[in-house]
Design an enzyme around this catalytic site. Sequence first.
Site, PDB file in Angstrom:
ATOM      1  N   ARG A   1       1.149  -1.275  -0.089  1.00 11.55           N
ATOM      2  CA  ARG A   1      -0.093  -0.008  -0.323  1.00 11.55           C
ATOM      3  C   ARG A   1       1.392   1.142  -0.104  1.00 11.55           C
ATOM      4  NH1 ARG A   1      -4.565   0.342   4.374  1.00 11.55           N
ATOM      5  NH2 ARG A   1      -3.478   1.319   5.654  1.00 11.55           N
TER       6      ARG A   1
ATOM      7  N   TYR B   1     -39.516  -1.429  -5.392  1.00 11.04           N
ATOM      8  CA  TYR B   1     -39.523  -1.122  -7.097  1.00 11.04           C
ATOM      9  C   TYR B   1     -38.677  -2.205  -7.423  1.00 11.04           C
ATOM     10  CZ  TYR B   1     -38.595   3.808  -6.159  1.00 11.04           C
ATOM     11  OH  TYR B   1     -38.328   5.164  -6.028  1.00 11.04           O
TER      12      TYR B   1
END
Length: 376
Positions: free
Chosen positions: A138, A270
């Site tokens: 990292r 939905y």
Amino acid sequence: MVPGIHRPAAVKVDLGAIRQNIENEVKHLQPKQKLFAVVKANAYGHGAVPVAKVAAEAGASGFCVAILDEALELRRAGIVKPILVLGVTSPEYAPLAAANNVSLTVPDLEWLKDAEKELRKEDLQLKIHLAIDSGMGRIGFHEDREFVAANKFLGNNKSFFVEGMFTHFASADSANSDYFNSQVKKFNHMKSLLTVKPKWIHVDNTAASIFDKKVHSDLVRFGIGIYGLNPSSNPDGPDLKADIKLKPALSFESELTQVKTIHKGDGVGYGSTYVADGDKIIGTVPVGYADGWIRKFQGFKIKVGDSYCPIVGRVCMDQFMVLLPHEMPVGTKVVLISNDSKAPNNIKAAADYVDTIHYEVACLLSDRLPRVYYNK
Ligand SMILES: *Cc1c(COP(=O)(O)O)cnc(C)c1O
């Protein structure tokens, strides 16, 4: 986003639990070892300033954050203990950090050279921690040559005070220690190249400390443990056993805003992913994915009144629906995440359900949810 204070939905934070978790870890520290409380990302969603204040009282010697703005937030709140920014800050802000007595992480030699130019303009000295990439891939020094050159650059350099050197483990939370040990080996090698003398050499996160990994660390960067959560990531078995007692601090609560009976063939939400096959009682909860309660929670069982009820239909942006076993009044309490680690809707169970880790579930809870503190 404005916090919704006129809506019955909030993240509740047990500051007494946070205090206990830190006190337990302070008791577990090795002689001379210090605890830095990791309060990045708004204290993993719990609220940086209230958590940091309790942490300081409970024995934290300093703080870690991810970005400079988080450090400045703590300084503005009157916190004077050391603060380390764990991420890479642009060198142009080195003077701002120095002026606020905030320590920055050094990823490489070029960063040091750029920061030095900025610091000289204002005749400031910056506290720094040298990051070592020992296997996380990292940030930090990875090559011997560059690290040796950085040490040379720092010798007698008045723009910097070398406060620390550290690395971060990729798998301190795993039962298998092979990769962990390879990182320790790499870090020790880099340590042997030091010609400057950092005040604190540190490697421990929560996992390395509470699973008693055999490695020396002057500081414990104590993050997830503050919040009472076990960092163990063992998908195939039980959690590794923590050496200290951890009490979860966070719960997430709301209320039913409407209750109705729907009939055979009626859909919910939905795309009508749920269709009633007979009379069903549906409750509506005023929380949605804009609060960080993501669509993947469809089907997860949360506590409504005394019952665990499945979320039916897709989670909307601001609301979702639950299937109730019987009529319940509007205003009935809904617990989306329980702070009882034995409850079926504890944060780890919630994270498992949506294929992630509890860190992420907590961090996703958005600013629209007020944080309510108790047991101060
Ligand atoms: C986030 C972080 C920590 C804290 O990790 P926990 O697993 O929450 O204890 C420690 N060190 C670094 C470099 C980090 O980024």
